[in-house]
Design an enzyme around this catalytic site. Structure first.
Site, PDB file in Angstrom:
ATOM      1  N   GLY A  38     -42.247  -3.694 -21.919  1.00  0.00           N
ATOM      2  CA  GLY A  38     -41.149  -2.897 -21.389  1.00  0.00           C
ATOM      3  C   GLY A  38     -41.470  -1.422 -21.253  1.00  0.00           C
ATOM      4  O   GLY A  38     -40.663  -0.579 -21.656  1.00  0.00           O
ATOM      5  N   GLY A  64     -36.781   3.726 -19.811  1.00  0.00           N
ATOM      6  CA  GLY A  64     -36.174   4.031 -21.092  1.00  0.00           C
ATOM      7  C   GLY A  64     -37.150   4.487 -22.156  1.00  0.00           C
ATOM      8  O   GLY A  64     -38.106   5.212 -21.894  1.00  0.00           O
ATOM      9  N   GLY A 121     -39.329   2.803 -23.739  1.00  0.00           N
ATOM     10  CA  GLY A 121     -40.668   2.266 -23.550  1.00  0.00           C
ATOM     11  C   GLY A 121     -41.519   3.180 -22.690  1.00  0.00           C
ATOM     12  O   GLY A 121     -42.691   3.435 -22.992  1.00  0.00           O
ATOM     13  N   SER A 134     -32.605  -2.844 -33.868  1.00  0.00           N
ATOM     14  CA  SER A 134     -31.433  -2.013 -33.611  1.00  0.00           C
ATOM     15  C   SER A 134     -30.453  -2.107 -34.766  1.00  0.00           C
ATOM     16  O   SER A 134     -30.376  -3.125 -35.461  1.00  0.00           O
ATOM     17  CB  SER A 134     -30.731  -2.480 -32.329  1.00  0.00           C
ATOM     18  N   TYR A 142     -26.343  -9.875 -28.642  1.00  0.00           N
ATOM     19  CA  TYR A 142     -27.334  -8.801 -28.727  1.00  0.00           C
ATOM     20  C   TYR A 142     -27.621  -8.475 -30.189  1.00  0.00           C
ATOM     21  O   TYR A 142     -28.787  -8.350 -30.594  1.00  0.00           O
ATOM     22  CB  TYR A 142     -26.835  -7.557 -27.997  1.00  0.00           C
TER      23      TYR A 142
END
Length: 285
Positions: free
Chosen positions: A12, A16, A18, A140, A166
């Protein structure tokens, strides 16, 4: 830690945190392998890195929603014949409605957990060839959205809630990190997880409605920038302070204690067995 000429594989990397991490690490002299779904975006990032004076990265296609693509990407990385010093498992997604992958799995869990689990296992031989290696998993604080994995409906077939799924996938990241660290004990490889903070990124842009149309503007006002969000990822990749630290969870470049259900070794063991079964991959350690 001097990462000049160190080989770093990152998922990724084109958007963002990444992208911010990739540019920062390349700027410190690392040689990157960019694992991207979109090869055009990967090539554009590669050109940007070279234009800034960095070493030309390798660009490898990787669709995290396909176990076959993960296997192919892993084989391509191994075929480079070069040790991997750092693996940064950064890619992730969040869906507002239930979607399934080509393998028939709920996409959030598949992309955020199954794919990095499989990729890491496939790349372990290259990581073990490095004098010392690091695995960094972007998890997260969303693991607080759930109070356990709820194994009775892991694929969210009975009931789908975006933030719950998520959060469950991010809890899986932390439990995976914990178990892998235990399995790697005695090996010159560390593995740690992190919370990047509430970051204004492209997360959720594949959806319709709120996450696509309203969330980006909201995020830019109230959330931290991708550069700030990438700081803990870069810290875990490069800092001497964590050279001997493994199995931990970090936020704001500091070790923090995750929720109790993210420290449940019984749940972690059950998750590991479930994931090996779903991915059809048995870890070599």
């Amino acid at each position: 830690m001097d990462i000049n000429n160190k080989h770093i594989a990152i998922t990724g990397p084109t958007a963002g945190i990444g992208r911010s991490a990739a540019l920062t690490l390349a700027g410190k002299g690392a040689v990157l392998t960019l694992l991207c779904r979109n090869l055009e975006k990967g090539a554009a990032l590669s050109r940007e890195i070279v234009a800034a004076g960095g070493a030309e990265p390798s660009v490898v296609q990787l669709d995290m929603a396909s176990l076959a693509s993960v296997r192919a990407a892993g084989e391509t990385c191994l075929s480079q014949g070069r040790p991997i010093d750092i693996l940064l498992n950064n890619a992730g997604l969040m869906n507002t409605s239930r979607k399934t992958t080509v393998d028939g799995y709920e996409e959030t869990l598949a992309v955020n957990h199954f794919a990095p689990f499989l990729l890491t296992g496939l790349l372990l031989p290259a990581l073990m060839e490095a004098p010392s290696a690091r695995i960094v998993n972007v998890a997260s604080a969303a693991h607080a959205f759930v109070r356990g994995l709820h194994f009775d409906d892991m694929q969210a077939e009975k009931n789908y809630k975006a933030f719950r799924e998520y959060g469950r996938s991010k809890l899986a990241n932390i439990l995976f990190t914990r178990t892998l660290a235990q399995r790697l004990e005695g090996q010159p490889i560390t593995v740690n997880a992190l919370h990047p903070g509430a970051v204004a990124t492209s997360l959720g842009q594949q959806n319709d409605g709120f996450l696509k149309n309203i969330a980006p503007a909201f995020m830019k006002i109230f959330f931290r920038s991708p550069d700030k969000g990438a700081e803990t990822s870069v810290y875990l990749c490069t800092s001497d302070d964590v050279a001997d630290t493994s199995g931990e969870y970090f936020a704001n470049c500091k070790r923090v204690r995750p929720r109790p259900w993210a420290r449940d070794d019984a749940a972690a063991a059950k998750l590991w067995a479930y994931t090996e079964d779903c991915t059809g991959f048995t870890y070599p350690i």
